[in-house]
Design an enzyme around this catalytic site. Structure first.
Site, PDB file in Angstrom:
ATOM      1  N   TYR A 208      -1.565  -0.859   9.785  1.00 27.92           N
ATOM      2  CA  TYR A 208      -1.607  -1.709   8.716  1.00 27.92           C
ATOM      3  C   TYR A 208      -0.524  -0.712   8.173  1.00 27.92           C
ATOM      4  O   TYR A 208       0.329  -1.187   6.904  1.00 27.92           O
ATOM      5  CB  TYR A 208      -2.974  -1.045   7.853  1.00 27.92           C
ATOM      6  CG  TYR A 208      -3.225  -1.018   6.198  1.00 27.92           C
ATOM      7  CD1 TYR A 208      -3.443  -2.267   5.950  1.00 27.92           C
ATOM      8  CD2 TYR A 208      -2.540  -0.277   5.366  1.00 27.92           C
ATOM      9  CE1 TYR A 208      -4.425  -3.005   5.000  1.00 27.92           C
ATOM     10  CE2 TYR A 208      -2.860  -0.481   4.246  1.00 27.92           C
ATOM     11  CZ  TYR A 208      -4.105  -2.231   3.922  1.00 27.92           C
ATOM     12  OH  TYR A 208      -3.576  -2.399   2.443  1.00 27.92           O
TER      13      TYR A 208
ATOM     14  N   SER B 164       0.680  -0.936   0.154  1.00 28.75           N
ATOM     15  CA  SER B 164      -0.283   0.233  -0.065  1.00 28.75           C
ATOM     16  C   SER B 164       0.861   1.036   0.038  1.00 28.75           C
ATOM     17  O   SER B 164       1.879   0.673   0.781  1.00 28.75           O
ATOM     18  CB  SER B 164      -1.539   0.156   1.564  1.00 28.75           C
ATOM     19  OG  SER B 164      -1.514   1.767   1.395  1.00 28.75           O
TER      20      SER B 164
END
Length: 246
Positions: free
Chosen positions: A171, A156
């Site tokens: 995350y 990401s």
């Protein structure tokens, strides 16, 4: 008497290369779409799911694709499941050509690092970093056997060191760690025929990403591109086929 025409030999038909791919976290969302697109390219796709019933249901949706889709039970936090799956793939197919480390969790924009639950952060690391690490290590012998492999770590942009934000700490930090693992593994395998890259699919409208994001098919396309690279290209971080900063 005229001489008989010389017969020109025809080139043999090109035999398609048989490929086997494994996608973790593939019973829904981004992983399911990656599995669909790989199967449309004629690959045999092993659709990994923690819940095998959900995996079987997802695989049935892809019946009729150009490539076979087979549901397999896979919890990337469980080494015994990974080892069992690796042995089964070796016995059944004798090879693995593509590994997409897609399993993900703990995307929570409301959480801040000062008050984050450490247990959640630990679980995010276990899934994103160590899950990818376990799975890659177990499947590498099947790639080394044929001198070919494509490992795609679904990362990401929020895990990039150039991105500053306080949200999604579990995350974000675990994806940053996955990026570091991508680089060191790519360096080790450079020249082996096994390419390792990280791909950011962008903000995708899935159950985890939430509404408002881009189409799932668009996010998956970059992952599939990295899984099917024909030429040597390893150790990079990409979004929409374009290299981005770590």
């Amino acid at each position: 008497m005229s001489r008989p025409a010389r017969r020109v030999p025809t080139a043999p038909a090109t035999t398609p290369v048989y490929r086997v791919a494994l996608v973790s976290g593939a019973n829904r969302g981004l992983g399911f779409e990656v599995a669909r697109q790989l199967s449309e390219r004629g690959m045999t796709v092993l659709l990994g799911a923690r819940d095998l019933d959900k995996g079987l249901h997802a695989a049935r949706k892809l019946a009729g694709a150009a490539g076979e889709v087979v549901a397999v039970q896979l919890d990337v936090t469980q080494q015994d499941q990974i080892d069992t799956l690796a042995r089964w793939i070796e016995i059944t197919y004798g090879r693995l050509d593509v590994l997409v480390n897609n399993a993900g969790a703990h995307y929570d924009p409301a959480v801040r690092p000062a008050t984050a639950d450490i247990a959640a952060a630990r679980d995010a690391m276990d899934i994103h970093l160590f899950g990818s690490w376990r799975l890659s290590s177990a499947m590498l012998p099947l790639m080394r056997r044929h001198g070919y492999g494509r490992i795609v770590n679904v990362s990401s942009g929020c895990g990039a060191s150039t991105t500053d934000s306080a949200n999604c700490p579990a995350y974000r930090v675990s994806k940053s760690a996955l990026n570091a693992y991508t680089r060191v593994l790519a360096n080790e395998l450079d020249g082996s025929g096994i390419q390792v890259n990280a791909v950011c699919p962008g903000w995708v409208a899935t159950d985890m990403g939430g509404p408002g994001g881009r189409a799932v098919a668009d996010g998956a396309a970059g992952i599939v591109w990295a899984a099917c690279l024909p030429a040597p290209l390893t150790g990079g971080f990409y979004r929409d086929r374009q290299r981005i900063a770590w």
